[in-house]
Write an enzyme that holds these catalytic residues in place. Structure first.
Site, PDB file in Angstrom:
ATOM      1  N   HIS A  94       0.834  -1.207   0.000  1.00 35.07           N
ATOM      2  CA  HIS A  94       0.000   0.000   0.000  1.00 35.07           C
ATOM      3  C   HIS A  94       0.868   1.256   0.000  1.00 35.07           C
ATOM      4  O   HIS A  94       0.618   2.194  -0.774  1.00 35.07           O
ATOM      5  CB  HIS A  94      -0.912   0.000   1.225  1.00 35.07           C
ATOM      6  N   GLU A  95       1.881   1.294   0.839  1.00 32.56           N
ATOM      7  CA  GLU A  95       2.749   2.473   0.904  1.00 32.56           C
ATOM      8  C   GLU A  95       3.526   2.646  -0.400  1.00 32.56           C
ATOM      9  O   GLU A  95       3.776   3.775  -0.826  1.00 32.56           O
ATOM     10  CB  GLU A  95       3.700   2.382   2.098  1.00 32.56           C
ATOM     11  N   HIS A  98       1.536   4.550  -2.871  1.00 33.73           N
ATOM     12  CA  HIS A  98       1.654   6.007  -2.770  1.00 33.73           C
ATOM     13  C   HIS A  98       2.901   6.507  -3.499  1.00 33.73           C
ATOM     14  O   HIS A  98       2.875   7.575  -4.129  1.00 33.73           O
ATOM     15  CB  HIS A  98       1.730   6.426  -1.301  1.00 33.73           C
TER      16      HIS A  98
END
Length: 221
Positions: A94-95, A98
């Site tokens: 998920h990070e 980004h």
């Protein structure tokens, strides 16, 4: 009515928080079949997307994982950085989502970064303005404070697509790189969904809080 609104403001975020922590802790106990740590997974995803200049480092705290766009760094909590678990896979990916957004100039991410300084100042003074307005019966000042608070809600709304898109990118990368097995996808989806729901709960709570303030002004008037 006021008690009902207060209950929504308190209970909805609390339920979302308990849900994400419960789901996260559950899948922290489930080993991923590739025996890969969050750091290794993040590095694979970043390198595959040409982000070799983005660092992956360990940070302190619980659920403190985040991407730092200024320093081009993915910061992972100890449990995710070192952990070879399903939860570590989900959070690390998920990070990285980004980081990919940052590379591609994802519009909502750019908008969020652009309005953050203004929103940060406005929301930090909003309740002081509202309090002074109520104390001295200056309704125009109260409405100004509410307007500043609404900027915070707008920021939260802009954050929603950023978070959901990062999770979508995470799943795509994990499948594309064949990092996960089919049996692990359900757990990964649950971790990502529970995390996203905390943002949804935050939006709902903020909207209800603004409604409560507006009703308070009308009652006072």
């Amino acid at each position: 009515m006021d008690l009902l609104l207060i209950a929504v403001i308190i209970i909805v975020p609390l339920i979302a928080d308990l849900n994400v922590k419960g789901t996260y802790k559950k899948y922290l106990k489930v080993k991923n079949q590739g025996n890969l740590s969050g750091q290794e997974i993040a590095r694979q995803i970043l390198d595959h997307n040409g982000l070799t200049d983005v660092y992956v480092v360990e940070t302190s705290g619980f659920l403190s994982d985040h991407y730092d766009p200024k320093r081009k760094t993915v910061r992972l909590s100890k449990a995710v950085f070192e952990g070879e678990t399903v939860a570590a896979i989900a959070i690390a990916a998920h990070e990285c989502g980004h980081a990919i957004q940052d590379k591609e100039g994802y519009w909502f991410m750019r908008l969020r970064s652009a309005i953050y300084p203004i929103v940060n100042i406005a929301t930090s003074v909003s309740y002081y303005i509202i309090l002074i307005g109520f104390l001295f019966q200056i309704l125009d000042m109260v409405y100004l404070g509410i307007a500043f608070t609404t900027l915070g809600l707008i920021f939260q709304l802009v954050t929603l697509p950023v978070e959901f898109n990062a999770s979508s990118r995470a799943k795509e990368e994990l499948i594309k790189l064949r990092i996960v097995q089919d049996s692990e996808t359900t757990g990964i989806s649950k971790v990502l969904t529970s995390a996203a729901l905390t943002y949804v709960a935050g939006v709902l709570a903020s909207a209800v809080q603004i409604l409560r303030l507006i009703l308070a002004v009308k009652n006072n008037d």
